[in-house]
Scaffold this motif. Structure first.
Motif, short mmCIF file in Angstrom:
data_model
loop_
_atom_site.label_atom_id
_atom_site.label_comp_id
_atom_site.label_asym_id
_atom_site.label_seq_id
_atom_site.Cartn_x
_atom_site.Cartn_y
_atom_site.Cartn_z
N LYS A 255 0.33 -1.00 0.24
CA LYS A 255 -0.39 0.26 -0.05
C LYS A 255 1.01 1.36 -0.50
O LYS A 255 2.09 1.32 0.27
CB LYS A 255 -1.25 0.11 1.46
N PRO A 256 0.03 2.46 -0.13
CA PRO A 256 1.19 3.71 -0.69
C PRO A 256 0.96 3.89 0.44
O PRO A 256 -0.07 3.84 1.10
CB PRO A 256 0.26 4.36 -1.60
N ILE A 257 1.95 5.16 1.39
CA ILE A 257 2.31 5.60 2.13
C ILE A 257 2.22 7.17 1.08
O ILE A 257 3.04 7.51 0.25
CB ILE A 257 3.46 5.61 3.01
N PHE A 258 1.28 8.02 1.71
CA PHE A 258 1.94 9.41 1.11
C PHE A 258 2.31 10.25 2.31
O PHE A 258 2.29 10.13 3.41
CB PHE A 258 0.39 10.05 1.08
N VAL A 259 3.35 11.12 1.21
CA VAL A 259 4.16 12.19 1.72
C VAL A 259 3.90 13.67 2.12
O VAL A 259 3.94 13.80 1.10
CB VAL A 259 5.83 11.74 1.43
N LYS A 260 2.82 13.92 2.96
CA LYS A 260 2.58 14.53 2.92
C LYS A 260 2.86 16.06 3.28
O LYS A 260 3.54 16.95 2.25
CB LYS A 260 1.59 14.30 4.44
N THR A 261 4.17 15.89 4.05
CA THR A 261 4.74 17.48 4.09
C THR A 261 6.32 17.36 3.51
O THR A 261 6.53 16.35 3.75
CB THR A 261 5.11 18.23 5.66
N LYS A 262 6.71 17.72 2.93
CA LYS A 262 7.65 17.68 2.43
C LYS A 262 9.20 18.51 3.23
O LYS A 262 9.04 19.69 4.04
CB LYS A 262 8.16 19.00 1.43
N VAL A 263 9.24 17.04 3.28
CA VAL A 263 10.28 16.85 4.91
C VAL A 263 11.25 18.16 5.25
O VAL A 263 12.27 18.30 5.82
CB VAL A 263 10.84 15.88 5.89
N GLU A 264 12.06 18.34 3.85
CA GLU A 264 13.35 18.98 3.29
C GLU A 264 12.89 20.84 3.81
O GLU A 264 14.20 21.23 4.00
CB GLU A 264 13.50 19.07 1.98
N HIS A 265 12.11 20.76 4.64
CA HIS A 265 11.14 22.18 4.63
C HIS A 265 11.51 22.65 6.47
O HIS A 265 11.40 23.65 6.59
CB HIS A 265 10.48 23.14 3.83
N GLY A 266 11.77 21.03 7.20
CA GLY A 266 11.57 22.05 8.43
C GLY A 266 12.04 21.08 9.46
O GLY A 266 12.53 20.36 8.93
N PHE A 267 12.16 21.80 10.75
CA PHE A 267 12.39 20.88 11.69
C PHE A 267 11.28 21.20 13.18
O PHE A 267 11.54 22.60 13.21
CB PHE A 267 13.98 20.96 12.05
N ILE A 268 11.25 20.26 13.37
CA ILE A 268 9.80 20.32 14.95
C ILE A 268 10.65 20.02 15.92
O ILE A 268 11.62 19.17 16.45
CB ILE A 268 9.19 19.06 14.61
N VAL A 269 10.15 20.94 17.03
CA VAL A 269 10.91 20.41 18.20
C VAL A 269 10.15 20.45 19.76
O VAL A 269 8.64 20.78 18.91
CB VAL A 269 12.07 21.35 18.85
N TYR A 270 10.04 19.32 19.90
CA TYR A 270 8.69 18.77 20.52
C TYR A 270 9.46 18.63 22.18
O TYR A 270 9.57 17.92 22.41
CB TYR A 270 7.95 18.06 20.03
N GLY A 271 8.61 18.34 23.13
CA GLY A 271 7.91 18.44 24.33
C GLY A 271 7.06 18.29 25.35
O GLY A 271 6.52 18.68 25.03
N TYR A 272 7.87 17.67 26.41
CA TYR A 272 6.92 18.18 28.00
C TYR A 272 7.95 19.22 28.87
O TYR A 272 8.69 19.32 28.77
CB TYR A 272 6.39 17.04 28.41
N VAL A 273 7.13 20.36 29.09
CA VAL A 273 7.21 20.92 30.60
C VAL A 273 7.00 20.62 31.56
O VAL A 273 5.86 20.39 31.58
CB VAL A 273 7.55 22.15 29.65
N ARG A 274 7.84 20.40 32.75
CA ARG A 274 7.23 19.77 33.82
C ARG A 274 7.55 21.05 35.09
O ARG A 274 8.78 21.14 35.20
CB ARG A 274 7.45 18.09 34.50
#
Ligand code: HEC
Length: 355
Positions: A255-274
């Motif tokens: 089955k196909p997997i769509f590459v939704k966002t062009k990954v070359e254009h961004g970087f995501i920082v994520y996490g939790y603050v406690r």
């Protein structure tokens, strides 16, 4: 002589199984066996006792006879081996290149001729239909069905031809035919997985989607990114129309997997603050700042669970850039690490903060 026979006896299985492991077609394996046999023959002949000396006319006749026998053996032998036919290859190239070389005038003339033909056909159908109606109203639908079916079947036949001309079979299999070595996925069920529009997009831009289980091949860019230059819109439309007719649910088409966002254009920082007690800190601004001149930082807010996500515009050439993540007066520094050639994996880093 025994040594030579022994070497040959060793070579036969070695070359046979070696070439099989390298996915040589059977006919090549047989050819390699023939070569070993010929080689062995030559080496054995070296040890043969010399024939009695002949002179004069007899010698000339013997020489000519020798040439004749050897030439006949070569020609007969070669004619049994698979032949490369330049004419076949030339006609393939011509079929691809010709429409592109056509001058605008020639193209117009051809189109006009086609138009004229279709008008003539239309007129013929109309007179036929009129005649039929006079005879009996019932057969009319039969005519309609026929004319309606003529279009799509032509398109699909054309699509099949394009598939052959562009040599997609070098990497793909349809109906068990094609690619000896598994390079790309089998396409027998692609009609149930992709629309005509999606197939067109995939062919013109292989980065658009990838087959499940082929991430590695996709990242390496195995499927060529050249068809946009090689095919006209008409050709890719026909090709896609043909492929959508392939609907065999028993086939292992991934089955196909769509590459939704062009990954070359961004970087995501994520996490939790406690906080120190491990309780989430909601509604808190968190800033991610690339430590490189000209690269903008961004700020996000934590949600009820203390989770935040910040999208940064960092490109391929920014690999290795340091990013400072801060909330209140707590700071953490990370490095943006990713493979610039990888156009599939999301580029991101998890940064948890404790206030
Ligand atoms: C050099 C090898 C190669 C050639 C030539 C090639 N492909 Fe592919 N193709 C691949 C590989 C590898 C994949 C799987 C990775 C990916 O999707 O990028 C793939 C995937 C696909 C898919 C997605 C299949 C799925 O199950 O989602 C389609 C559709 C496709 N190719 C069509 C074509 C067509 C049509 C042509 C000819 C115009 C063609 N390919 C030529 C290697 C090739």
């Amino acid at each position: 002589m025994i040594r030579k026979l022994l070497i040959a006896a060793l070579l036969f299985p070695l070359v046979w199984f070696g070439s099989a492991a390298m996915h040589f077609p059977r006919v090549f394996q047989v050819m390699l066996m023939i070569y070993i046999m010929l080689g062995l023959g030559v080496f054995l002949l070296l040890d043969a006792p010399s024939i009695p000396r002949v002179e004069g006319r007899k010698a000339v006749a013997a020489l000519v006879a020798f040439y004749l026998v050897i030439s006949a053996a070569y020609i007969l032998g070669a004619s049994y081996l698979p032949q490369y036919d330049p004419a076949v290859e030339m006609s393939k190239i011509e079929k691809i290149v010709k429409p592109k070389l056509e001058t605008p005038e020639a193209r117009r003339a051809r189109l006009e001729e086609l138009l004229k033909k279709s008008e003539e056909l239309q007129a013929k159908t109309e007179t036929l239909q009129a005649k039929l109606e006079k005879l009996a109203p019932a057969p009319k639908p039969a005519v309609e069905v026929q004319t309606a079916a003529a279009g799509p079947t032509d398109l699909i036949a054309r699509g099949k031809e394009v598939y052959e001309l562009q040599e997609c079979y070098n990497c793909h299999k349809i109906g068990g035919k094609g690619s000896v070595k598994k390079r790309g996925p089998e396409l027998d069920n692609i009609g149930n997985l992709l629309t005509q529009e999606d197939i067109k997009k995939k062919v013109f831009d292989p980065g658009y989607l990838y087959a499940d289980g082929f991430e590695k091949e996709h990242k390496k860019g195995l499927m060529p990114d050249k068809y946009k230059e090689l095919m006209t819109d008409e050709e890719v439309t026909a090709l896609a129309a043909y492929l959508t007719t392939l609907k065999n649910p028993a086939a292992p088409t991934p089955k196909p997997i769509f590459v939704k966002t062009k990954v070359e254009h961004g970087f995501i920082v994520y996490g939790y603050v406690r906080d120190k007690n491990g309780k989430p800190v909601p509604d808190l601004p968190v800033t991610a700042q690339p430590l490189k001149p000209g690269r903008e930082g961004h700020t996000g807010k934590t949600n009820k669970e203390g989770y935040y996500e910040i999208f940064l515009h960092i490109h391929n050439e920014d690999v290795g850039t340091k990013i400072e993540v801060s909330a209140n007066n707590v700071k953490k520094e990370i490095t943006a690490n990713y493979n610039p050639d990888d156009k599939v994996t999301k580029r991101q880093a998890a940064v948890d903060l404790v206030l």
